[in-house]
Each structure stands twice: as structure tokens, then as C-alpha cells.
Write an enzyme that holds these catalytic residues in place. Sequence first.
Site, PDB file in Angstrom:
ATOM      1  CD  GLU A 118      -2.514  -1.284   2.739  1.00 40.75           C
ATOM      2  OE1 GLU A 118      -2.508  -0.284   3.484  1.00 40.75           O
ATOM      3  OE2 GLU A 118      -3.173  -2.318   2.968  1.00 40.75           O
ATOM      4  CE  LYS A 120       3.993   5.294   7.373  1.00 39.65           C
ATOM      5  NZ  LYS A 120       4.086   6.715   7.676  1.00 39.65           N
ATOM      6  CG  ASP A 122       3.285  12.798   5.150  1.00 35.09           C
ATOM      7  OD1 ASP A 122       3.062  12.453   6.332  1.00 35.09           O
ATOM      8  OD2 ASP A 122       4.162  13.605   4.831  1.00 35.09           O
ATOM      9  CE1 TYR A 232      -4.381   2.957   7.923  1.00 35.69           C
ATOM     10  CE2 TYR A 232      -4.293   4.633   6.216  1.00 35.69           C
ATOM     11  CZ  TYR A 232      -4.134   4.261   7.536  1.00 35.69           C
ATOM     12  OH  TYR A 232      -3.736   5.181   8.462  1.00 35.69           O
ATOM     13  CE  LYS A 320       9.259   6.956   7.591  1.00 40.52           C
ATOM     14  NZ  LYS A 320       8.109   7.846   7.579  1.00 40.52           N
ATOM     15  CB  CYS A 414      14.772  44.916  13.885  1.00 35.93           C
ATOM     16  SG  CYS A 414      13.239  44.507  13.054  1.00 35.93           S
ATOM     17  CB  CYS A 417      11.596  48.671  13.684  1.00 31.75           C
ATOM     18  SG  CYS A 417      12.357  47.609  14.929  1.00 31.75           S
ATOM     19  CB  CYS A 432      12.872  42.805  16.528  1.00 30.32           C
ATOM     20  SG  CYS A 432      12.217  44.474  16.705  1.00 30.32           S
ATOM     21  CB  CYS A 437       8.854  45.980  15.244  1.00 34.56           C
ATOM     22  SG  CYS A 437       9.577  45.187  13.807  1.00 34.56           S
TER      23      CYS A 437
HETATM   24  S1  IVH Z   1      -1.614   0.553   8.743  1.00 29.93           S
HETATM   25  C1  IVH Z   1      -1.283  -1.783  12.394  1.00 29.93           C
HETATM   26  N1  IVH Z   1      -1.570   1.494   6.305  1.00 29.93           N
HETATM   27  O1  IVH Z   1       1.198   5.515   9.036  1.00 29.93           O
HETATM   28  C2  IVH Z   1      -1.028  -0.968  11.221  1.00 29.93           C
HETATM   29  N2  IVH Z   1      -0.958   2.980   8.057  1.00 29.93           N
HETATM   30  O2  IVH Z   1       3.467   4.893  10.847  1.00 29.93           O
HETATM   31  C3  IVH Z   1      -1.423   0.434  11.412  1.00 29.93           C
HETATM   32  N3  IVH Z   1      -0.407   5.239   7.332  1.00 29.93           N
HETATM   33  O3  IVH Z   1      -0.491   5.660  12.083  1.00 29.93           O
HETATM   34  C4  IVH Z   1      -1.324   1.324  10.286  1.00 29.93           C
HETATM   35  N4  IVH Z   1      -0.758   4.906   5.194  1.00 29.93           N
HETATM   36  O4  IVH Z   1      -1.535   6.948  10.126  1.00 29.93           O
HETATM   37  C5  IVH Z   1      -1.356   1.763   7.600  1.00 29.93           C
HETATM   38  N5  IVH Z   1      -1.615   2.195   4.098  1.00 29.93           N
HETATM   39  C6  IVH Z   1      -1.406   2.458   5.385  1.00 29.93           C
HETATM   40  C7  IVH Z   1      -0.993   3.742   5.818  1.00 29.93           C
HETATM   41  C8  IVH Z   1      -0.774   3.951   7.186  1.00 29.93           C
HETATM   42  C9  IVH Z   1      -0.405   5.786   6.123  1.00 29.93           C
HETATM   43  C10 IVH Z   1      -0.058   5.954   8.576  1.00 29.93           C
HETATM   44  C11 IVH Z   1      -1.016   5.706   9.731  1.00 29.93           C
HETATM   45  C12 IVH Z   1      -0.171   5.131  10.830  1.00 29.93           C
HETATM   46  C13 IVH Z   1       1.203   5.508  10.429  1.00 29.93           C
HETATM   47  C14 IVH Z   1       2.167   4.481  10.975  1.00 29.93           C
END
Ligand code: IVH
Length: 673
Positions: A118, A120, A122, A232, A320, A414, A417, A432, A437
Site C-alpha cells: 500500500e 503510505k 502522509d 486501509y 521509507k 532589526c 524597524c 526584535c 516594529c
Molecule cells: S496501517 C497496524 N496502512 O502511518 C497498522 N498505516 O506509521 C497500522 N499510514 O499511524 C497502520 N498509510 O496513520 C497503515 N496504508 C497504510 C498507511 C498507514 C499511512 C499511517 C497511519 C499510521 C502511520 C504508521
Amino acid sequence: MGSKPLMDILNKIRALRKQIRDHNYRYYVLDDPVISDGEYDALLRELESLETQHPEFISSDSPTQRVGSTPLSKFESVPHRTPMLSLSNAMNTEELLVFDERVQKGLGVSKKIEYVAEPKLDGLGVELIYENGVFISGSTRGDGFTGEDITQNLRTIRSLPLRLRTEFLPAPSLLEVRGEVFISKAGFQSLNKTRELSGEPLFANPRNAAAGSLRQLDSTITADRPLSVYCYQPGVVKGKSYANHSSFLRDLKNWGFPVNPLIRTVNGIDAAVAYHRDMEAKRNDLPYEIDGTVFKVNSSSYQDELGFRSRSPKWAIAGKFKAQQATTTILDIAAQVGRTGAVTPVATFEPVFVGGVTVTHATLHNQDEIDRKDIRVGDTVLIERAGDVIPKVVKVILEKRTGDSQPYMLPAQCPSCGHPIYRSEDETVMRCQYLSCPAQIRGRIEHFVSKNAMDIDGIGNKLVDQFVEAELVKTVNDLFTLSYEDLLPLERMADKSARNILNAINASKKTTFAKFLYAVGIRNVGEHLSKVLEKYFQGDFQRFMETSAEELETIYEVGKIVADGIVRFWSDSENIRVVESCFRSGVELVDVQTSLEDQRFSGMTFVFTGSLEIFTRKDAGEMVEKRGGRSSGSVSKKTNYVVAGPGAGSKLKKAESLDIPVLSEKEFLELLI
Ligand code: IVH
């Protein structure tokens, strides 16, 4: 009136809701609408008007109920039935391979493992709870055990089903779904553009924007933010079990949840690594930010067998991505003054494309950072984007430095000012402190008029902008000399509002030492300390302005940093001039009611947690302060008492672990009388 027409109306309402739900699903989840926006709006209006005529038929899962009407005063905390865990990270391919080895070893097998791969996202992890197919509540992840109830805000997310699609698949009696709330790159850009136009501070990245939007107590604000969600992961699901993760995801899709279409099942870790590389190559082209990939062992029995570490499952890992880097040259370094007086060096560089966007600036934070990295104008530097739009300078490529460059030094004055800037012992940043200011004046006035400061009603941020732009207010004292003629020409100002504002300004002049001092805004002198100083100086502001650091330090709760800060503030004669002119304009510090007699909580800190039934938290805090104590939001070794009501969670636990006395609200009441 027979019941038939009413039945007809209810049926019509039900049919409209279903139609709208289907169109929502097609539009937000499948991205494949079959009607125009106009036709959709017409359906929604028809439903709204029927519901207005028949409020008895309104139900919480109606598509009209996406925005709650009353803003909350705070978020309630809610425990998660099962903890929301985090994921351990693999920083490179090697670590992904190690993860796979560990999985095989844990299972006692030697074969390719099937993983669900999946992206990940942000964003922010949330939990959504559905009972019998209806969205009931939702919460933030919080500390993993307890989150905050953000149901009202989650409802506003259009792609989130308020009622599940159950034509093909019945809904379980309880379904907990975890997912990620996020803002797309395009949504982030347009949100920041709007904020820029209205003079609001910009969000640093889509994640902060999503977090800020979910944290609104007023869900009508959240409703205007372009939030999305992808689901997810299951929490508790009653009456249904899954042989593997992919079949859970399949059910989510059937129920109408948004599920990331880039999710795949992959066989063996090599395929997982290939998926990771593919996502890394695609990340800049995706419409939303991802910071890695997630791999989950697909088989549920394998997941059970592998189990958990304290805070993360052994059957999943986050892969990562490497930071997105590029090199460029620094064209200029300039000092900028922020709204709070922080003077920050900002580098301008040759525009460079990194992480999908062209960047031109980076903050260099402070002089220490510049010295440590020896960053100079003309240098070639390696820069990195880690989610933020503003990148950071990783290092100077010294080999490329030309002979004539000079170390960079922040100016001593500064840039806005010209007053000297200083660095306090507890900070790396230069500041400052001049009250008037120009770079800070908006923020200073906004603070000055705020409720807990001078409490001048009717002067919002927009009006402050107008005051500053029209050069009516250059220092806080100018507020007191505003006239009716000054106000009337301003945008959206009428006779009555101008009079109201002048009256409010006039009324504010009678204030207390503590409120006035807090309004002046000396760094580290907050509301509580202002009250402490008020008591010590017994309302004599003149004497306060002339006191030495040594004397200030003798006051309980005033440390060296605060004392030095106060003396430094008054060492700028123009600050004294502004304050004295406030007094000349009629500011009068009246006696405080707080008597010096009842100081039974002097030096003590209280923490209130859980829901209180007798007092509001604010009142309870004020009663403590009136008696010389303070109330704090977090428990530490210095806390004297924790007052816990029903539903108290982590703070209560912490108090117990630190052996801090815990009182019920009643027991607290007894301390007061
Ligand atoms: S699963 C037990 N799936 O990443 C597994 N998390 O570092 C729990 N996140 O707190 C998380 N995409 O907020 C899962 N496809 C994904 C995700 C995901 C983003 C976030 C989630 C979690 C954090 C963990």
C-alpha cells in the site's frame, strides 16, 4: 390528514437520499460522475427543503447532515477499543529484506510470503465507527490508546460514507475502520492561495493543512477544506472474520469506502521491493503526498501467529523513501522578521526542481545553524524536501566554493524597524522586541485587543489589517486616539459599528495591571505571570517598569530568563514611551479584586482532567489562580494535585505513576472552602 401523504414524503426523502448517496459515491470514490453539478445540487436542495418542512424525518446519516451546526468548546477524548498502532520503518531495501526474513522465521517457513502493498499516505490516521452500516463516530489516533472525538469534522469529508452500501454485502453490527485523512497537492495549493489572499498564515505542507483542518472546533470551517480519506485497516469488526487483508479491503470497496486504487497484493519480498521502487518513481506524479509504502502480511492466520511488538505489528512494515534532494546555488541571504519578532535568515537560491515542485527559498533558521554548516552567499548547497514546501539546506558542497565568499552574519539591527535585536539565553533565535516594529504590529495589535488582554470587542484581524494599511495605527497606543472620522471611511464600516468600536476602546481603558501587562506582550510574560507580577507590584506599573532583574528574580515563579527579558524590554526607551502614552490616553489600572489574604494554593500546580460536573475547567482554573496557584494542562513531577472527573485517561495514569495525589471534583471543592 391521513398518514399516506406523510408516508409518501418519507419515501421521497429516502429515495432522494439514496440517489444523492449514489452520486456522491460515483463522484468522490469512483471519480466517475454521471450527472452534472447543477443536477446534483438540485437533488440536494429538494432533499433539504423536504427535511426543513419535516424535521422529524432528519436522520444523522442524511447527506444534508455533513456540517454540524454548533461549534464545540473542546474535543472529548475517546478510548480506542483496540490500540491504533504505528509501524516500524525500513529505511532501505536491505531492511525490507531483513523484515521478510524475520517474518519467515517467525512463521517457521521458508517460502515467498504474500504481502499487501500500500502507498503510505502522509496524512492523519483516524478511526471511523459504523454501527449497523451507519457512521456513528470517528476519532484521531491520539496517543494510540485514546484519541479525540472529531465526528463532526469527519462527517464533512464528502468521500466518507455516512451510510454503507449494502446491496451486495450486509453491514456488520459493528465495523471499525482505520484510514488516513489527507489533502491533495492541488487542494493544498488552492487552500494556501486563498489564505495568502486573506492574509492568513500559510500551511507548511499538506499534512499540516489536514491536521489544522481536522482540529477545528467549528466544523463549518472544516467543511470548506479539501479533505480526502483513504481507508486501509480494520479495527474491531463484529460478526465477520477475514482469511486475509485483501478480502477486508475488497469488502471496504463494496461498502463504498474510498480505498487507494494503487494497493496491490505482491508475492514475495522481491515483488514488494519492486513495488516500493515503482512508487518512489511515481511519487511526484501522484495527486497526493506519500512518504513511503506499507507492506502487510496478507494472511490473517499468519498475522495472528506473528503478533505484535509493544507499539507495532510484527506483520507489517513501512518502507521509507529517500529524501528528495537537489543542488543549487545561494543567491542571497536576508534577515526576515516574523509576526512574533523572530529574526530569521532566509536564503534565496537559483530556482531548482525537487520533489515535484520548484523551490526558491529555504530558511536557515538561526545564526548557529549558519555557523555550523558555514553557509555563505554564492555557495553550492545540497537541499532536501521532507514533505514541507520550504526545503532545508543539508550541507554546503565545499569543493564548489569560490575563493572570495564571506561568512554570513545576521545584522545587529532589526531589518524592519532598526531597533537592536537580541538573543535570549534559552533560545537560538534572534528577536526584535520593539512594541511598534512594523513587521510585528499586526500581531501586536491582534494580541493587544484580544479577550484576555485589553478585551476590545469588535476589532477582528481584518479590521486590524485595515488600520495598519491605512496607517491609522502604527503603535498600540494609536488605538486610543482613533476618531469616528478615522473609522467611517473604512471598508464595511457603518455609523453604528464605528460607534460600537469607539465605545469598546473607551471601555477597555479601565483595566487591570495584569491584563494590561499581558496585552503589552513581553516575551515569556503570559497571563499567569502577569497576575503574579500584579500581586507583587500591587498594581504599581511605574515601579514595575523600573525594577531591576535582581529584584524580579526574588519573586516566586520569576526566573532569570524572564527577569532579564523584562528588564531588556524596558531598556528600549521607545517601549516605555508607547506604554506611557497609553496611560496619557486614559488607560487606568484599577484595583484587582484578588486579595492578598487567601493565598492557600500559592506555588501549587493543579491539573484538571476528565469531565467536570460542578465547575467548567476554566472556572476551576480561575479559582486556583485566585488563591495563588496555577492550573496546567499536563501532569509532571511538579504537579501538586490532579483533579480527575469521569473519563480521565492518560493524565490520570501519569499522576498515578508519579504518585501525585488525585482528587475527585468534590474533594477539590472541599479544599476551596
Ligand atoms: S496501517 C497496524 N496502512 O502511518 C497498522 N498505516 O506509521 C497500522 N499510514 O499511524 C497502520 N498509510 O496513520 C497503515 N496504508 C497504510 C498507511 C498507514 C499511512 C499511517 C497511519 C499510521 C502511520 C504508521
